[in-house]
Design an enzyme around this catalytic site. Structure first.
Site, PDB file in Angstrom:
ATOM      1  N   PHE A  76       0.824  -1.221   0.000  1.00 30.98           N
ATOM      2  CA  PHE A  76       0.000   0.000   0.000  1.00 30.98           C
ATOM      3  C   PHE A  76       0.857   1.270   0.000  1.00 30.98           C
ATOM      4  CE2 PHE A  76      -2.152   2.813   3.365  1.00 30.98           C
ATOM      5  CZ  PHE A  76      -2.740   3.642   2.420  1.00 30.98           C
TER       6      PHE A  76
ATOM      7  N   THR B  82       5.947   2.821  12.774  1.00 33.41           N
ATOM      8  CA  THR B  82       4.554   3.090  13.130  1.00 33.41           C
ATOM      9  C   THR B  82       4.426   3.723  14.520  1.00 33.41           C
ATOM     10  OG1 THR B  82       2.478   1.961  13.665  1.00 33.41           O
ATOM     11  CG2 THR B  82       4.464   0.679  13.939  1.00 33.41           C
ATOM     12  N   ASP B  83       3.308   4.421  14.726  1.00 35.17           N
ATOM     13  CA  ASP B  83       3.039   4.981  16.061  1.00 35.17           C
ATOM     14  C   ASP B  83       2.641   3.890  17.064  1.00 35.17           C
ATOM     15  OD1 ASP B  83       0.505   4.393  15.075  1.00 35.17           O
ATOM     16  OD2 ASP B  83      -0.325   6.407  15.356  1.00 35.17           O
ATOM     17  N   GLU B  84       2.330   2.686  16.557  1.00 40.42           N
ATOM     18  CA  GLU B  84       1.876   1.625  17.471  1.00 40.42           C
ATOM     19  C   GLU B  84       2.962   1.193  18.445  1.00 40.42           C
ATOM     20  OE1 GLU B  84      -0.598  -1.463  16.095  1.00 40.42           O
ATOM     21  OE2 GLU B  84      -1.517  -0.246  14.551  1.00 40.42           O
TER      22      GLU B  84
ATOM     23  N   TYR C 141       2.495  -7.457  16.280  1.00 39.50           N
ATOM     24  CA  TYR C 141       2.922  -6.558  15.191  1.00 39.50           C
ATOM     25  C   TYR C 141       3.711  -5.379  15.753  1.00 39.50           C
ATOM     26  CZ  TYR C 141       2.589  -2.530  12.067  1.00 39.50           C
ATOM     27  OH  TYR C 141       2.892  -1.404  11.340  1.00 39.50           O
TER      28      TYR C 141
ATOM     29  N   SER D 253       7.085  -6.325  17.053  1.00 37.92           N
ATOM     30  CA  SER D 253       8.073  -6.624  16.003  1.00 37.92           C
ATOM     31  C   SER D 253       8.580  -5.332  15.365  1.00 37.92           C
ATOM     32  CB  SER D 253       7.485  -7.579  14.956  1.00 37.92           C
ATOM     33  OG  SER D 253       6.467  -6.940  14.215  1.00 37.92           O
ATOM     34  N   LYS D 254       7.699  -4.345  15.212  1.00 44.85           N
ATOM     35  CA  LYS D 254       8.149  -3.053  14.661  1.00 44.85           C
ATOM     36  C   LYS D 254       9.051  -2.339  15.673  1.00 44.85           C
ATOM     37  CE  LYS D 254       7.219  -1.299  11.242  1.00 44.85           C
ATOM     38  NZ  LYS D 254       7.794  -1.372   9.855  1.00 44.85           N
TER      39      LYS D 254
ATOM     40  N   ASN E  64      -2.057   6.121  11.319  1.00 47.10           N
ATOM     41  CA  ASN E  64      -2.822   5.341  10.330  1.00 47.10           C
ATOM     42  C   ASN E  64      -2.921   6.063   8.993  1.00 47.10           C
ATOM     43  OD1 ASN E  64      -3.734   4.295  13.004  1.00 47.10           O
ATOM     44  ND2 ASN E  64      -4.974   2.991  11.692  1.00 47.10           N
TER      45      ASN E  64
HETATM   46  P1  NAD Z   1       1.388  -3.580   3.291  1.00 48.26           P
HETATM   47  O1  NAD Z   1       1.092  -4.798   4.094  1.00 48.26           O
HETATM   48  O2  NAD Z   1       0.336  -3.010   2.431  1.00 48.26           O
HETATM   49  O3  NAD Z   1       2.655  -3.870   2.346  1.00 48.26           O
HETATM   50  C1  NAD Z   1       3.777  -4.568   2.785  1.00 48.26           C
HETATM   51  C2  NAD Z   1       4.593  -4.970   1.549  1.00 48.26           C
HETATM   52  O4  NAD Z   1       5.777  -5.651   2.006  1.00 48.26           O
HETATM   53  C3  NAD Z   1       3.847  -5.934   0.608  1.00 48.26           C
HETATM   54  O5  NAD Z   1       4.014  -5.521  -0.724  1.00 48.26           O
HETATM   55  C4  NAD Z   1       4.543  -7.268   0.848  1.00 48.26           C
HETATM   56  O6  NAD Z   1       4.531  -8.120  -0.304  1.00 48.26           O
HETATM   57  C5  NAD Z   1       5.949  -6.828   1.207  1.00 48.26           C
HETATM   58  N1  NAD Z   1       6.664  -7.825   2.012  1.00 48.26           N
HETATM   59  C6  NAD Z   1       6.205  -8.485   3.107  1.00 48.26           C
HETATM   60  N2  NAD Z   1       7.150  -9.336   3.569  1.00 48.26           N
HETATM   61  C7  NAD Z   1       8.226  -9.198   2.760  1.00 48.26           C
HETATM   62  C8  NAD Z   1       9.524  -9.788   2.720  1.00 48.26           C
HETATM   63  N3  NAD Z   1       9.897 -10.706   3.636  1.00 48.26           N
HETATM   64  N4  NAD Z   1      10.376  -9.390   1.769  1.00 48.26           N
HETATM   65  C9  NAD Z   1      10.017  -8.473   0.851  1.00 48.26           C
HETATM   66  N5  NAD Z   1       8.805  -7.891   0.821  1.00 48.26           N
HETATM   67  C10 NAD Z   1       7.925  -8.249   1.771  1.00 48.26           C
HETATM   68  O7  NAD Z   1       1.941  -2.524   4.330  1.00 48.26           O
HETATM   69  P2  NAD Z   1       1.754  -0.933   4.351  1.00 48.26           P
HETATM   70  O8  NAD Z   1       0.493  -0.608   5.016  1.00 48.26           O
HETATM   71  O9  NAD Z   1       2.046  -0.403   3.011  1.00 48.26           O
HETATM   72  O10 NAD Z   1       2.938  -0.530   5.361  1.00 48.26           O
HETATM   73  C11 NAD Z   1       4.243  -0.274   4.882  1.00 48.26           C
HETATM   74  C12 NAD Z   1       5.142   0.040   6.047  1.00 48.26           C
HETATM   75  O11 NAD Z   1       4.651   1.197   6.717  1.00 48.26           O
HETATM   76  C13 NAD Z   1       5.212  -1.056   7.115  1.00 48.26           C
HETATM   77  O12 NAD Z   1       6.525  -1.153   7.573  1.00 48.26           O
HETATM   78  C14 NAD Z   1       4.278  -0.578   8.208  1.00 48.26           C
HETATM   79  O13 NAD Z   1       4.688  -1.066   9.460  1.00 48.26           O
HETATM   80  C15 NAD Z   1       4.446   0.913   8.092  1.00 48.26           C
HETATM   81  N6  NAD Z   1       3.290   1.727   8.505  1.00 48.26           N
HETATM   82  C16 NAD Z   1       2.044   1.485   7.996  1.00 48.26           C
HETATM   83  C17 NAD Z   1       0.974   2.314   8.360  1.00 48.26           C
HETATM   84  C18 NAD Z   1      -0.414   2.117   7.800  1.00 48.26           C
HETATM   85  O14 NAD Z   1      -1.349   2.775   8.249  1.00 48.26           O
HETATM   86  N7  NAD Z   1      -0.628   1.250   6.822  1.00 48.26           N
HETATM   87  C19 NAD Z   1       1.182   3.358   9.247  1.00 48.26           C
HETATM   88  C20 NAD Z   1       2.463   3.569   9.783  1.00 48.26           C
HETATM   89  C21 NAD Z   1       3.516   2.753   9.379  1.00 48.26           C
HETATM   90  O1  DAU Z   2      -1.208   3.311  13.573  1.00 49.71           O
HETATM   91  C1  DAU Z   2      -0.485   2.849  12.466  1.00 49.71           C
HETATM   92  C2  DAU Z   2      -0.952   1.452  12.124  1.00 49.71           C
HETATM   93  O2  DAU Z   2      -2.245   1.584  11.537  1.00 49.71           O
HETATM   94  C3  DAU Z   2      -0.014   0.707  11.181  1.00 49.71           C
HETATM   95  O3  DAU Z   2       1.217   0.506  11.804  1.00 49.71           O
HETATM   96  C4  DAU Z   2      -0.604  -0.645  10.777  1.00 49.71           C
HETATM   97  O4  DAU Z   2       0.232  -1.273   9.826  1.00 49.71           O
HETATM   98  C5  DAU Z   2      -1.982  -0.413  10.185  1.00 49.71           C
HETATM   99  O5  DAU Z   2      -2.591  -1.658   9.894  1.00 49.71           O
HETATM  100  C6  DAU Z   2      -2.860   0.379  11.152  1.00 49.71           C
HETATM  101  O6  DAU Z   2      -3.167  -0.413  12.323  1.00 49.71           O
HETATM  102  P1  DAU Z   2      -4.639  -0.425  12.972  1.00 49.71           P
HETATM  103  O7  DAU Z   2      -4.798  -1.661  13.749  1.00 49.71           O
HETATM  104  O8  DAU Z   2      -4.923   0.879  13.645  1.00 49.71           O
HETATM  105  O9  DAU Z   2      -5.503  -0.447  11.601  1.00 49.71           O
HETATM  106  P2  DAU Z   2      -6.824  -1.252  11.188  1.00 49.71           P
HETATM  107  O10 DAU Z   2      -7.239  -0.680   9.863  1.00 49.71           O
HETATM  108  O11 DAU Z   2      -6.648  -2.723  11.280  1.00 49.71           O
HETATM  109  O12 DAU Z   2      -7.875  -0.812  12.280  1.00 49.71           O
HETATM  110  C7  DAU Z   2      -8.176   0.547  12.507  1.00 49.71           C
HETATM  111  C8  DAU Z   2      -9.163   0.606  13.665  1.00 49.71           C
HETATM  112  O13 DAU Z   2     -10.406   0.062  13.233  1.00 49.71           O
HETATM  113  C9  DAU Z   2      -8.746  -0.217  14.862  1.00 49.71           C
HETATM  114  O14 DAU Z   2      -9.172   0.465  16.053  1.00 49.71           O
HETATM  115  C10 DAU Z   2      -9.513  -1.522  14.710  1.00 49.71           C
HETATM  116  C11 DAU Z   2     -10.791  -1.065  14.034  1.00 49.71           C
HETATM  117  N1  DAU Z   2     -11.409  -2.045  13.096  1.00 49.71           N
HETATM  118  C12 DAU Z   2     -10.617  -2.593  12.139  1.00 49.71           C
HETATM  119  C13 DAU Z   2     -11.157  -3.486  11.242  1.00 49.71           C
HETATM  120  C14 DAU Z   2     -10.298  -4.126  10.177  1.00 49.71           C
HETATM  121  C15 DAU Z   2     -12.770  -2.328  13.186  1.00 49.71           C
HETATM  122  O15 DAU Z   2     -13.479  -1.777  14.051  1.00 49.71           O
HETATM  123  N2  DAU Z   2     -13.306  -3.199  12.279  1.00 49.71           N
HETATM  124  C16 DAU Z   2     -12.555  -3.815  11.318  1.00 49.71           C
HETATM  125  O16 DAU Z   2     -13.095  -4.631  10.542  1.00 49.71           O
END
Ligand code: NAD
Ligand code: DAU
Length: 372
Positions: free
Chosen positions: A26, A146-148, A172, A175-176, A201
Site C-alpha cells: 500500500f 509506526t506509532d503503534e 505486530y 516486532s516493529k 494510520n
Molecule cells: P502492506 O502490508 O500493504 O505492504 C507490505 C509490503 O511488504 C507488501 O508488498 C509485501 O509483499 C511486502 N513484504 C512483506 N514481507 C516481505 C519480505 N519478507 N520481503 C520483501 N517484501 C515483503 O503494508 P503498508 O500498510 O504499506 O505498510 C508499509 C510500512 O509502513 C510497514 O513497515 C508498516 O509497518 C508501516 N506503517 C504502515 C501504516 C499504515 O497505516 N498502513 C502506518 C504507519 C507505518
Molecule cells: O497506527 C499505524 C498502524 O495503523 C499501522 O502501523 C498498521 O500497519 C496499520 O494496519 C494500522 O493499524 P490499525 O490496527 O490501527 O488499523 P486497522 O485498519 O486494522 O484498524 C483501525 C481501527 O479500526 C482499529 O481500532 C480496529 C478497528 N477495526 C478494524 C477493522 C479491520 C474495526 O473496528 N473493524 C474492522 O473490521
C-alpha cells in the site's frame, strides 16, 4: 526473481538509485508513484516478496518506466540484498517491507518476527557492508515505522512525541519496535546514516482490504456487514498516504542522520464516527457517479462484533518536530482525503475485486472465529 524492467540510468543526469523494499504494498506503491513523479531522474529498484499484501497491479502503470526495476524477492535473502546494493550502486534504502496487519499478528505472529525483525536486521547488515562514508556521504537508510510502538493512550493523555517510551501491545507493534531498536543501535554503534519515521494510520489508494478504511468502502459496495470492533470508541489519527510520502521526502532530503520523526495527520477520530462519515460519503459519491449500492442506508450495515484482543484504545501523534525542523505539515484535511479515497474505491472496482480471493475469505472467517 522477476525483473520487469532493468534500470537504464541516463549517464548525462546525476541520479540517485533507491532501493524501495515493500514497494508493491500500500504505502510503498504510493511512494514509488510519488517518487517517479517528483524525482524523475532517480532510479528505483523495488524489492518485494509479493506476499498476499503485495500486488504488481499497484505498479502496473509504471511498468514501462525505464527508471524503475521490480525484483520479486525476500528482504531476509542476504545474498539477494547484497547483490542489489552492489550491482545497482544503491545510495538510499527506503524500507517499507513488513507484515503490517495487527489482526494477522494475533493469529500468526511468526511471519512478523521473521520479516519485521530478521528482515530489517538483514537489510541493516547488508547496508553496513555496502556503506562507504567517504565516497558516498549522501547514503541513507530510512526505516518506515509506526506509532503503534508507543502503545495506547488514555482519553486525555498528551499525544506521542519522539521521546515517548516504547510500550508495544500487539505482536505486530512489538516486532516493529524491535526493528526500530535495531536501526537505532546500528546508528549508535556503527554510525550508519539511518533515519526512522513513526507514522499514524494511513489511508488512500491501493490499501489491502483487510484494513478498516478499504474494508468499509468495499463492504458497502457489496452490501455486506460493516464490522465494528468492541464499542467503536477507539481513536486513530488518520493521515493521507500522499501526505505521508511528502513527509518521507522531507525526512530524506532534510532530516538529521540518526534522528526519529513522528508523522501524523492531526485528525483524531473515533472508529464509529469515521464509519458514519464513510457511509455518508459513499452514499453521496455513489449517487453522483451513478454507481449502485445494494443496501441503503449504508449505516444499516454497521454491526458490532467482539473486540480485537488487546485492542489499543487511542493513538495520537505530536508532529511538532517534523513541522518545525523540516517544514512538513499535512496538506489534506480528513474530509478532503476521505472524499478522494471513497471515490477511488468506487471507481477502481476491478482492482479490489481481484483481491477478494478464497484465501482472503478464509482468513476473515478465522479472525471472526477468534473474536467470538
Ligand atoms: P502492506 O502490508 O500493504 O505492504 C507490505 C509490503 O511488504 C507488501 O508488498 C509485501 O509483499 C511486502 N513484504 C512483506 N514481507 C516481505 C519480505 N519478507 N520481503 C520483501 N517484501 C515483503 O503494508 P503498508 O500498510 O504499506 O505498510 C508499509 C510500512 O509502513 C510497514 O513497515 C508498516 O509497518 C508501516 N506503517 C504502515 C501504516 C499504515 O497505516 N498502513 C502506518 C504507519 C507505518
Ligand atoms: O497506527 C499505524 C498502524 O495503523 C499501522 O502501523 C498498521 O500497519 C496499520 O494496519 C494500522 O493499524 P490499525 O490496527 O490501527 O488499523 P486497522 O485498519 O486494522 O484498524 C483501525 C481501527 O479500526 C482499529 O481500532 C480496529 C478497528 N477495526 C478494524 C477493522 C479491520 C474495526 O473496528 N473493524 C474492522 O473490521
Amino acid at each position: 526473481m522477476e525483473n520487469l524492467s532493468p534500470c537504464q540510468p541516463d549517464p548525462a543526469v546525476l541520479s540517485r538509485c533507491l532501493l524501495v523494499t515493500g514497494g508493491a504494498g500500500f504505502i510503498g506503491s504510493n511512494f514509488v508513484h510519488y517518487w517517479c513523479h517528483a524525482h524523475p531522474h532517480d532510479r528505483l529498484v523495488v524489492l518485494d516478496a509479493l506476499t498476499y499484501a503485495g500486488n504488481l497491479g499497484n505498479l502496473a502503470d509504471l511498468k514501462a518506466n525505464p527508471q524503475m526495476r521490480f525484483v520479486q524477492g525476500d528482504i531476509c535473502d542476504r545474498a539477494l540484498v547484497d547483490a542489489l546494493l552492489q550491482q545497482e550502486a544503491i545510495s538510499i534504502v527506503v524500507h517499507f517491507a513488513a507484515e503490517s496487519h495487527v489482526d494477522r499478528s494475533i493469529l500468526s505472529p511468526d511471519a512478523f518476527i521473521r520479516t519485521n525483525v530478521v528482515g530489517t536486521f538483514t537489510l541493516l547488515e547488508a547496508f553496513r557492508q555496502h556503506w562507504e562514508p567517504e565516497r558516498l556521504p549522501t547514503q541513507r537508510f530510512l526505516h518506515v515505522s509506526t506509532d503503534e510502538v508507543y502503545g495506547s493512550l488514555g482519553a486525555s493523555d498528551p499525544a506521542f512525541t519522539e521521546t515517548t517510551a516504547y510500550a508495544p501491545n500487539s505482536p505486530y507493534a512489538a516486532s516493529k519496535a524491535g526493528s526500530d531498536h535495531l536501526v537505532r543501535a546500528y546508528h549508535h554503534t556503527y554510525q550508519l546514516p539511518t533515519l526512522v519515521t513513526n507514522c499514524s494510520n494511513n489511508y488512500g489508494p491501493y490499501q489491502f482490504p483487510e484494513k478498516l478504511m478499504p474494508l468499509m468502502c468495499i463492504n458497502m459496495l457489496l452490501g455486506k456487514p460493516l464490522p465494528i470492533y468492541g464499542d467503536g470508541q477507539n481513536i486513530r489519527d488518520w493521515l493521507s498516504v500522499e501526505d505521508h510520502c511528502l513527509a518521507l521526502d522531507a525526512v530524506l532530503s532534510r532530516g538529521q542522520i540518526g534522528e526519529t520523526y513522528n508523522i501524523g495527520g492531526n485528525s483524531e477520530i473515533k472508529n464509529l464516527d469515521l464509519v458514519y462519515l464513510l457511509c455518508d460519503l459513499m452514499e453521496e459519491r455513489s449517487a453522483e457517479l451513478g454507481i449502485h449500492l445494494p443496501v441503503r442506508p449504508c449505516r444499516s450495515l454497521m454491526t458490532f462484533v467482539p473486540d480485537r484482543p488487546g485492542h489499543d484504545r487511542r493513538y495520537a501523534i505530536n508532529a511538532t518536530k517534523i513541522k518545525t525542523e523540516l517544514g512538513w505539515t499535512p496538506t489534506q484535511t480528513i474530509d478532503q482525503g476521505l472524499r478522494r479515497t471513497v471515490e477511488w474505491y468506487l471507481t477502481h472496482q476491478e482492482w479490489w475485486r481481484s483481491l477478494l480471493s478464497q484465501e482472503y475469505q478464509e482468513y476473515y472467517n478465522k479472525v471472526y472465529a477468534l473474536q467470538n
